[in-house]
Design a protein around this motif. Structure first.
Motif, short mmCIF file in Angstrom:
data_model
loop_
_atom_site.label_atom_id
_atom_site.label_comp_id
_atom_site.label_asym_id
_atom_site.label_seq_id
_atom_site.Cartn_x
_atom_site.Cartn_y
_atom_site.Cartn_z
N SER A 55 0.85 -1.19 0.00
CA SER A 55 0.00 0.00 0.00
C SER A 55 0.89 1.24 0.00
N VAL A 56 1.39 1.62 -1.19
CA VAL A 56 2.42 2.67 -1.26
C VAL A 56 2.22 3.75 -2.32
N LEU A 57 1.22 3.63 -3.18
CA LEU A 57 1.13 4.59 -4.29
C LEU A 57 0.97 6.02 -3.83
N SER A 58 0.36 6.24 -2.66
CA SER A 58 0.20 7.61 -2.16
C SER A 58 1.54 8.27 -1.87
N ARG A 59 2.61 7.48 -1.75
CA ARG A 59 3.95 8.02 -1.47
C ARG A 59 4.75 8.29 -2.74
N GLY A 60 4.15 8.03 -3.89
CA GLY A 60 4.86 8.19 -5.16
C GLY A 60 5.02 9.64 -5.56
N LEU A 61 5.85 9.85 -6.56
CA LEU A 61 6.10 11.20 -7.10
C LEU A 61 5.04 11.55 -8.13
N VAL A 62 4.44 12.72 -7.96
CA VAL A 62 3.41 13.22 -8.87
C VAL A 62 4.07 14.07 -9.94
N GLY A 63 3.63 13.89 -11.19
CA GLY A 63 4.18 14.68 -12.28
C GLY A 63 3.37 14.50 -13.54
N ASN A 64 3.98 14.84 -14.67
CA ASN A 64 3.33 14.72 -15.97
C ASN A 64 4.20 13.90 -16.90
N LEU A 65 3.56 13.08 -17.71
CA LEU A 65 4.19 12.44 -18.85
C LEU A 65 3.38 12.88 -20.05
N GLY A 66 3.90 13.84 -20.77
CA GLY A 66 3.13 14.45 -21.85
C GLY A 66 1.93 15.17 -21.26
N GLU A 67 0.75 14.85 -21.75
CA GLU A 67 -0.49 15.47 -21.28
C GLU A 67 -1.05 14.77 -20.04
#
Length: 111
Positions: A55-67
């Motif tokens: 249960s770890v996705l909330s700790r991931g890095l937020v960003g953009n890949l293209g749109e």
């Protein structure tokens, strides 16, 4: 779009999620990652990384890949589209998405 069958659960205050980060909440027994992108966009996806079961996705890095607005898993670095839940590298490992809304200062999620 809301339907009559949706049950909304308050998970936190808007101020509890810094811009471009996520938090985890247990909503009706389900691990949900809630992300705040910029000042006012909120997304909710399953928090369980399909490859590891953690249960770890909330700790991931937020960003953009293209749109696409994505979060990168902190374990295997797979990217998950925050709008669709699609895993860009392994579509078979996609995750569920959940409606999220803000009412006043509260963030609410429906699963």
């Amino acid at each position: 779009m809301s339907t009559a069958t949706e049950t909304w659960v308050a998970v936190c205050q808007v101020a509890d999620i810094l811009p471009n980060t996520g938090v985890c909440a247990l909503v009706d027994g389900r691990h949900v990652a809630i992300f705040r992108v910029g000042a006012e966009a909120f997304y909710a996806i399953d928090n369980i990384d399909p490859k590891s079961g953690a249960s770890v996705l909330s700790r991931g890095l937020v960003g953009n890949l293209g749109e696409r607005v994505v979060v990168a898993s902190p374990l295997y670095k797979n990217h998950f589209d925050l709008k669709t839940g699609e895993c860009l590298e392994l579509p078979a490992c996609s995750v569920g998405v959940h409606p999220v809304k803000v009412e006043g200062s509260q963030v609410l999620v429906s699963v």
